[in-house]
Scaffold this motif. Structure first.
Motif, mmCIF file in Angstrom:
data_model
loop_
_atom_site.group_PDB
_atom_site.id
_atom_site.type_symbol
_atom_site.label_atom_id
_atom_site.label_comp_id
_atom_site.label_asym_id
_atom_site.label_seq_id
_atom_site.Cartn_x
_atom_site.Cartn_y
_atom_site.Cartn_z
ATOM 1 N N LYS A 180 -27.161 -11.238 -14.237
ATOM 2 C CA LYS A 180 -28.077 -11.788 -15.079
ATOM 3 C C LYS A 180 -27.977 -10.676 -16.233
ATOM 4 N N MET A 181 -27.195 -10.545 -17.792
ATOM 5 C CA MET A 181 -28.072 -10.042 -18.591
ATOM 6 C C MET A 181 -28.414 -10.444 -19.173
ATOM 7 N N LYS A 182 -28.903 -10.008 -21.345
ATOM 8 C CA LYS A 182 -29.743 -10.202 -21.511
ATOM 9 C C LYS A 182 -28.783 -10.773 -23.553
ATOM 10 N N ASN A 183 -29.112 -11.609 -23.957
ATOM 11 C CA ASN A 183 -28.698 -12.868 -24.537
ATOM 12 C C ASN A 183 -29.072 -11.896 -26.008
ATOM 13 N N MET A 184 -28.071 -12.010 -26.398
ATOM 14 C CA MET A 184 -27.826 -11.234 -27.911
ATOM 15 C C MET A 184 -27.386 -12.187 -28.779
ATOM 16 N N ALA A 185 -28.322 -12.632 -30.108
ATOM 17 C CA ALA A 185 -27.408 -13.149 -31.247
ATOM 18 C C ALA A 185 -26.864 -12.496 -32.139
ATOM 19 N N VAL A 186 -25.866 -12.261 -32.972
ATOM 20 C CA VAL A 186 -24.657 -12.104 -33.576
ATOM 21 C C VAL A 186 -24.578 -12.692 -34.886
ATOM 22 N N ASN A 187 -26.425 -13.158 -35.510
ATOM 23 C CA ASN A 187 -25.634 -14.053 -36.797
ATOM 24 C C ASN A 187 -24.779 -13.534 -37.659
ATOM 25 N N VAL A 188 -23.860 -13.903 -38.554
ATOM 26 C CA VAL A 188 -22.950 -13.825 -38.858
ATOM 27 C C VAL A 188 -23.323 -15.033 -40.137
ATOM 28 N N ASN A 189 -24.035 -14.382 -41.758
ATOM 29 C CA ASN A 189 -24.468 -15.562 -42.163
ATOM 30 C C ASN A 189 -23.284 -15.165 -43.438
ATOM 31 N N GLY A 190 -23.234 -16.285 -43.863
ATOM 32 C CA GLY A 190 -22.130 -16.866 -44.824
ATOM 33 C C GLY A 190 -20.840 -16.978 -45.330
ATOM 34 N N GLN A 191 -19.972 -16.294 -46.147
ATOM 35 C CA GLN A 191 -18.227 -16.402 -45.462
ATOM 36 C C GLN A 191 -18.148 -15.142 -45.998
ATOM 37 N N LEU A 192 -16.971 -14.456 -44.891
ATOM 38 C CA LEU A 192 -16.229 -13.388 -45.161
ATOM 39 C C LEU A 192 -15.127 -13.217 -46.667
ATOM 40 N N ARG A 193 -15.826 -12.272 -47.330
ATOM 41 C CA ARG A 193 -14.783 -12.677 -48.573
ATOM 42 C C ARG A 193 -13.344 -12.359 -48.415
ATOM 43 N N ASP A 194 -12.090 -13.340 -49.305
ATOM 44 C CA ASP A 194 -10.752 -13.388 -49.188
ATOM 45 C C ASP A 194 -10.377 -11.582 -48.682
ATOM 46 N N GLY A 195 -9.326 -11.445 -47.548
ATOM 47 C CA GLY A 195 -8.794 -10.263 -47.639
ATOM 48 C C GLY A 195 -9.528 -9.644 -46.639
ATOM 49 N N VAL A 196 -10.712 -10.234 -46.325
ATOM 50 C CA VAL A 196 -11.717 -9.533 -44.912
ATOM 51 C C VAL A 196 -11.544 -10.870 -43.958
ATOM 52 N N THR A 197 -10.670 -9.755 -42.253
ATOM 53 C CA THR A 197 -10.273 -10.308 -41.532
ATOM 54 C C THR A 197 -11.168 -10.201 -40.194
ATOM 55 N N ALA A 198 -11.036 -10.881 -39.791
ATOM 56 C CA ALA A 198 -12.341 -10.487 -38.015
ATOM 57 C C ALA A 198 -12.403 -9.240 -37.554
ATOM 58 N N LYS A 199 -11.091 -8.652 -38.006
ATOM 59 C CA LYS A 199 -10.911 -7.272 -37.428
ATOM 60 C C LYS A 199 -12.108 -6.102 -37.947
ATOM 61 N N ASP A 200 -12.297 -6.563 -39.802
ATOM 62 C CA ASP A 200 -13.000 -5.379 -40.222
ATOM 63 C C ASP A 200 -14.069 -6.180 -40.030
ATOM 64 N N LEU A 201 -14.721 -7.519 -40.069
ATOM 65 C CA LEU A 201 -16.446 -7.944 -39.065
ATOM 66 C C LEU A 201 -16.571 -6.950 -37.953
ATOM 67 N N ALA A 202 -14.775 -6.831 -36.507
ATOM 68 C CA ALA A 202 -15.644 -5.960 -35.403
ATOM 69 C C ALA A 202 -15.713 -5.181 -36.040
#
Lengths: 465, 209
Positions: free
Chosen positions: A167-189
């Motif tokens: 079993k691995m450890k649990n890691m939470a990545v909380n992305v709060n609020g909204q991405l701005r227009d033109g910002v994609t999942a690739k940018d986030l990653a």
């Protein structure tokens, strides 16, 4: 008893046994995806020990890593690279001998393994999925525990339908609020990997949570989870929701009416309890994220497109300074220069990270009416035969071709350059793939990772930005 | 799988500008063109190919494993996050083919670490400053390192002893060269019980039927 995370729940639902002496657990595998490059030695191992494949019905094979992206209609005879042809032939023989379903090159359902699984509805919430490919983390977008394994483990899963693991450890990545227009999942990653480092997730399964994650489409979630491995995590997870169910409904292997209701009832229990215990928590404000590109030779070497590359003389840690100097030298960049405006000679739109229909639509929206800059060679490689057909039905192929892009047949292609699609030494490429390692896309080749929209822009302007 | 119990011999430090290289990825350990084989053997030809050759294909005499005093090295010393990237097991296969049976680094990438344990390669995690100290002593032919899995010790050429942690299960597996599959098949009854339970609880997962 404390609440459980989504990972805890899936783990517990698949635990077959735990060996007290070694601490290893046997975890049942619901779906085993296989391809030509990381399986031949596993099948040889089975043969040498006269072992069978325990559940060929839970195994699905595709040919994707080695396949050329033109002339696929010629079949294996059309694969000019002899070693690649041998490997593809070996897969064809192995799946026939062991009774495994196979979407061969040229079959419309064929494509990159991590595009095919979700597209067929094989990938479902709450499943355990493994494949001899590190980007198996992609399937975590559906709330499935999915990760890459080595060839010895492929052989183990073929023989036992289980994985011997811990079993691995649990890691939470909380992305709060909204991405701005033109910002994609690739940018986030890329932003997240730059923040936590390529080893930041080592030993963990990451669950991506928060308002910005709920707002992502399935394609975007797959892009994000695909890159969990580049942050060092074993897997990425996103709890299934209405977006997930809507994407899955009606796909060939999705549960049929009757079974669907039963499945959905289970899927709706797949979330982290509010009192779940996390080993690591990262909080990010979505609105802070800008379009992001990599400048160096590791996915963590990523910056906002408006920023400058680092100046090693300003870095105190001598090990980090040496790594940055090496990367700048390899990439042919000056310390502290702006990344925007850097000329490119190649553009690659494709890979298990960004080759789905939404990615192609986003690139086509930029390409429409434009022309690929002189001196730039740009390729679009759809993730599967079905993505290609869908794009053609929408007229995207014409948009790309008219703008001067090459419209190719599906496969992993230039993401890893096992087929003839590679960079020449010194060539700089705007790429929607997942790894900018030295030599990844061809010896001496220089890769900048970015979203499909930014890559299409680079194709038209001939430069990053 | 070949067992690993102890090693006595030379070590090679993987450095750039005298610093241990961090984030050495599996593309660097063995590039794509060597993955088209259907065998596990003979992969040392591709090991660190782009570091050990120059663009014209000639040998890069500056690369550590090309230096005669490191040619026999059985231990590799590297920086943080060694083996990141692709899951290719060709990476540990190539290292084994070269004669490397132990890698020392401050941290390893997850899949690579697992792949090592399936091939009898001992991946030792030691703090970065200790790795630097070991690298500084890896002087080649006359600098003998000892790795003792039973005692969980690395003894450096200067006689200093460095204890490393390894969980009991991995230690047992690596030191006996146990076959994972044979071990798991002994649990066939538990697997079958699980499958029967799964069929009832999640019938939608039985595609073949």
């Amino acid at each position: 008893m404390a609440g459980q995370t989504l990972y805890d729940k899936i783990w517990n639902d698949h635990l077959v046994s735990t060996d007290a002496a070694t601490g290893d657990s046997l975890v049942y595998i619901d779906l085993h995806l296989i391809h030509e490059v990381t399986t031949p030695q596993a099948f040889s191992g089975l043969r040498a020990e006269s072992r069978a494949v325990r559940r060929p019905d839970l195994t699905l094979a595709v040919a994707d890593h080695n396949t050329p992206t033109e002339g696929q209609q010629l079949g294996l005879a059309g694969v000019r690279d002899e070693a690649a042809r041998n490997q593809l032939t070996a897969l064809t023989k192995n799946v026939a001998e062991f009774g495994i379903e196979f979407f061969p090159m040229g079959d419309p359902r064929n494509g990159i393994v991590h595009v095919v699984g979700p597209e067929q509805g094989r990938t479902q919430p709450g499943m355990t999925i493994v494949c001899g490919d590190s980007h198996t983390s992609t399937h975590g977008a559906f709330g499935a525990l999915a990760h890459g394994i080595g060839t010895s483990e492929v052989e183990h899963v073929l023989a036992t339908q289980t994985l011997r693991t811990r079993k691995m450890k649990n890691m939470a990545v909380n992305v709060n609020g909204q991405l701005r227009d033109g910002v994609t999942a690739k940018d986030l990653a890329l932003h997240l990997i730059a923040l936590t480092g390529t080893a930041g997730g080592n030993g963990c399964v990451i669950e991506y949570r928060g308002e910005a994650i709920s707002a992502l489409s399935m394609e975007a979630r797959m892009t994000l989870c695909n890159l969990a491995i580049e942050g060092g995590a074993r897997a990425g997870l996103i709890a299934p929701d209405e977006t997930t169910f809507a994407y899955m409904r009606g796909r060939p292997s999705a549960p049929k009416a009757g079974a669907w209701e039963l499945a959905e009832r289970y899927w709706r229990t797949l979330y982290s309890d509010s009192d779940a215990v996390w080993d690591v928590v990262i909080d990010v404000n979505a609105a802070d994220i800008e379009p992001t590109v990599t400048w160096g030779t590791s996915p963590e070497q990523a910056i906002a497109i408006s920023a400058n590359v680092p100046d090693p003389s300003e870095i105190e840690d001598l090990n980090k300074r040496a790594a940055i100097e090496r990367a700048l030298d390899y990439m042919g960049l000056e310390p502290g220069q702006a990344i925007s405006g850097t000329p490119v000679q190649r553009v690659f739109i494709g890979s298990c990270t960004n080759s789905r229909i939404e990615d192609l639509r986003s690139a086509a929206a930029i390409a429409a009416g434009g022309k690929v800059a002189e001196g730039v060679r740009a390729m679009v490689v759809p993730g599967s035969g079905l993505v290609r057909a869908q794009a053609e039905a929408e007229g995207l192929d014409e948009v790309f071709i008219k703008a001067g892009f090459e419209w190719r047949q599906p496969g992993c292609s230039m993401c890893l350059g096992m087929n003839p699609d590679i960079l020449a030494p010194g060539e700089r490429c705007a790429s929607t793939s997942n790894r900018n390692f030295e030599g990844r896309q061809g010896r001496g080749g220089r890769t900048h990772l970015m979203s499909p929209a930014l890559a299409a822009r680079a194709a038209l302007s001939g430069m990053i930005g | 799988m070949k067992a690993f119990t102890r090693f006595r011999g030379t070590a090679a430090p993987l450095t750039d500008q005298d610093k241990l290289m961090a984030n050495v990825d599996t593309d660097m350990i063995i590039p794509k063109q060597f993955l088209k084989t259907t065998e596990r053997d003979g992969l040392s030809e591709g090991l660190f190919y782009e570091l050990k050759t120059l663009p014209d294909g000639s040998r890069n005499l500056d690369f550590v494993l090309n230096k005669p005093q490191y040619a026999e090295a059985g231990v590799l010393i590297a920086g943080d996050n060694f083996g990141c990237g692709s899951s290719r097991e060709h990476a540990p296969w190539a290292l084994l083919d070269q004669g490397v049976t132990c890698i020392v680094a401050p941290s390893f990438a997850d899949i690579f670490f697992n792949n090592c344990s399936k091939n009898g390669i001992l991946a030792v995690v030691l703090p970065a400053d200790i790795c630097d100290q070991l690298a500084a002593q890896a002087g080649g032919s006359n600098s003998v390192f000892e790795v003792d899995l039973e005692q969980q010790l690395i003894i450096a050429p200067d006689g200093s002893q460095h204890h490393f942690d390894i969980d009991a299960g991995s230690k047992e597996k690596i030191s006996t060269g146990m076959d994972d599959i044979a071990m798991s098949l002994k649990d066939s009854a538990a697997i079958e019980t699980f499958e029967n339970k799964r069929k009832l609880a999640a019938p939608w997962l039985e595609w073949g039927q």
